[in-house]
Design an enzyme around this catalytic site. Structure first.
Site, PDB file in Angstrom:
ATOM      1  CG  PHE A 116      -2.073  -1.209   0.611  1.00 55.88           C
ATOM      2  CD1 PHE A 116      -2.147  -1.673   0.495  1.00 55.88           C
ATOM      3  CD2 PHE A 116      -2.298  -1.251   2.950  1.00 55.88           C
ATOM      4  CE1 PHE A 116      -3.073  -2.604   0.243  1.00 55.88           C
ATOM      5  CE2 PHE A 116      -3.476  -2.423   2.177  1.00 55.88           C
ATOM      6  CZ  PHE A 116      -3.923  -2.853   1.197  1.00 55.88           C
ATOM      7  CB  CYS A 117       1.111   3.953   0.217  1.00 61.44           C
ATOM      8  SG  CYS A 117       1.743   5.927   0.306  1.00 61.44           S
ATOM      9  CB  THR A 118       5.706   4.448   0.680  1.00 61.47           C
ATOM     10  OG1 THR A 118       5.228   4.760   1.802  1.00 61.47           O
ATOM     11  CG2 THR A 118       4.943   5.914  -0.012  1.00 61.47           C
ATOM     12  CB  ALA A 168      -2.037   0.457  -3.711  1.00 64.28           C
TER      13      ALA A 168
END
Length: 334
Positions: A116-118, A168
């Site tokens: 997720f994200c970073t 993501a």
């Protein structure tokens, strides 16, 4: 790994690595998506179960807002069918060797790994993304390229599916990816039920084709929510972009700009994907007559239904029915 069945006997096990500095929102997204009981689905057993795990007995999350204790160590990843790696703000600081080892060995034994994200920085640091497509938060795209030049970064998409590796783009995009996983594992009908409980519209059924033109508009436009709800109730009607613009009392050009800014897509593309999603739900509910599915979903003809379904899902109607339709003797969802 689930393959479209909603009747698995053993829940799919999801492990979430909570490292020092991890974003608590993304941990919450993982538990909200995969850790809650879902009696509204009417299934005999949970489809997923979530385990949080940490590299130390006590872990301080982002800015020290939360401290996590009393959860399993990283050995919990060895029992997981899917591993979730949330992001953290200090992306250029190397991850703990134990965390990277846990990620590597989970992937090596064939489990699904998603960030997720970073969190994609951790996957790249573990060496899993070399030569593969991935995404990360737009703000960290240049830093990601500098640190991991061998990764085929796609900074404009909401998420990337590479089969066993999924990434993501941001914290909210984690919801898009999670709903996509529900759809991939159990079909559109169940995924849409989950999205309704989240009060998070599932606009991105195609997954990889959704682009973010700008992460935050400088001047927010009016919400498209009422218009989308109105259109979703009328997908079987011959709606056009001009009809949507007239309903919103704006010009087609203005409507197009609002869709691009708020949904990252065009009105026509959104309308088509919603119709394909409705067609998928009809097939999942047991409707076998393609002309009926095409008419009720607004896709017009069986030929257009076949073309659109294959383009959006990669499956023909018959293949989609075999994978996600009700099994013989299985009750059909109303």
């Amino acid at each position: 790994m689930p393959q479209g069945s909603s009747q698995q006997a053993v829940p799919h096990r999801v492990a979430v690595i909570v490292d020092e500095g991890t974003n608590p929102f993304e941990v919450g997204v993982a538990t909200e998506l995969f850790g809650l009981p879902r009696p509204e689905l009417g299934l005999p057993a949970p489809l997923y179960e979530v385990t949080l795990c940490t590299p130390a007995p006590e872990v301080r999350m982002n800015h020290g807002f939360f401290t996590l204790t009393g959860v399993p160590g990283l050995e919990a990843v060895d029992e997981a069918d899917t591993l979730v790696v949330p992001g953290r703000p200090d992306n250029v600081v190397p991850r703990a060797p134990a965390v990277l080892d846990a990620i590597r060995r989970t992937h090596a034994r064939g489990a699904r790994v998603m960030s997720f994200c970073t969190g994609s920085f951790a996957l790249a640091e573990a060496g899993l993304l070399d030569g593969r497509r991935a995404t990360t938060h737009w703000r960290w795209a240049e830093a990601f390229r500098e640190l991991h030049p061998k990764v085929r970064l796609e900074p404009d998409v909401l998420f990337v599916d590479e089969g066993d590796l999924l990434t993501a783009a941001g914290s909210a995009a984690a919801l898009d990816l999670g709903l996509y996983i529900w759809r991939r594992d159990h079909g559109a009908e169940i995924a849409n039920a989950v999205s309704r409980r989240l009060v998070f519209a599932a606009h991105r059924d195609g997954g990889q084709k959704q682009f973010v033109e700008r992460p935050l508009p400088e001047i927010p436009d009016e919400s498209l929510g009422p218009l989308l709800a109105w259109a979703q109730d009328r997908l079987g009607e011959p709606l056009t972009v001009a009809d949507l613009a007239a309903r919103a009392a704006v010009s087609p050009a203005t409507l197009h700009r609002r869709f691009r800014a708020q949904l990252g897509t065009t009105p026509l593309a959104w309308l088509t994907r919603e119709r394909v999603a409705l067609a998928c739900r009809l097939i999942e509910r047991g409707e076998e007559r393609l002309d009926v599915v095409a008419a009720r979903s607004g896709l017009g003809t069986a030929a257009n239904l076949r073309a659109r379904l294959r383009r959006e899902t990669g499956l023909s109607p018959s293949a989609y029915r075999r994978r996600f339709g009700p099994a013989a003797g299985e009750p059909v969802m109303a």
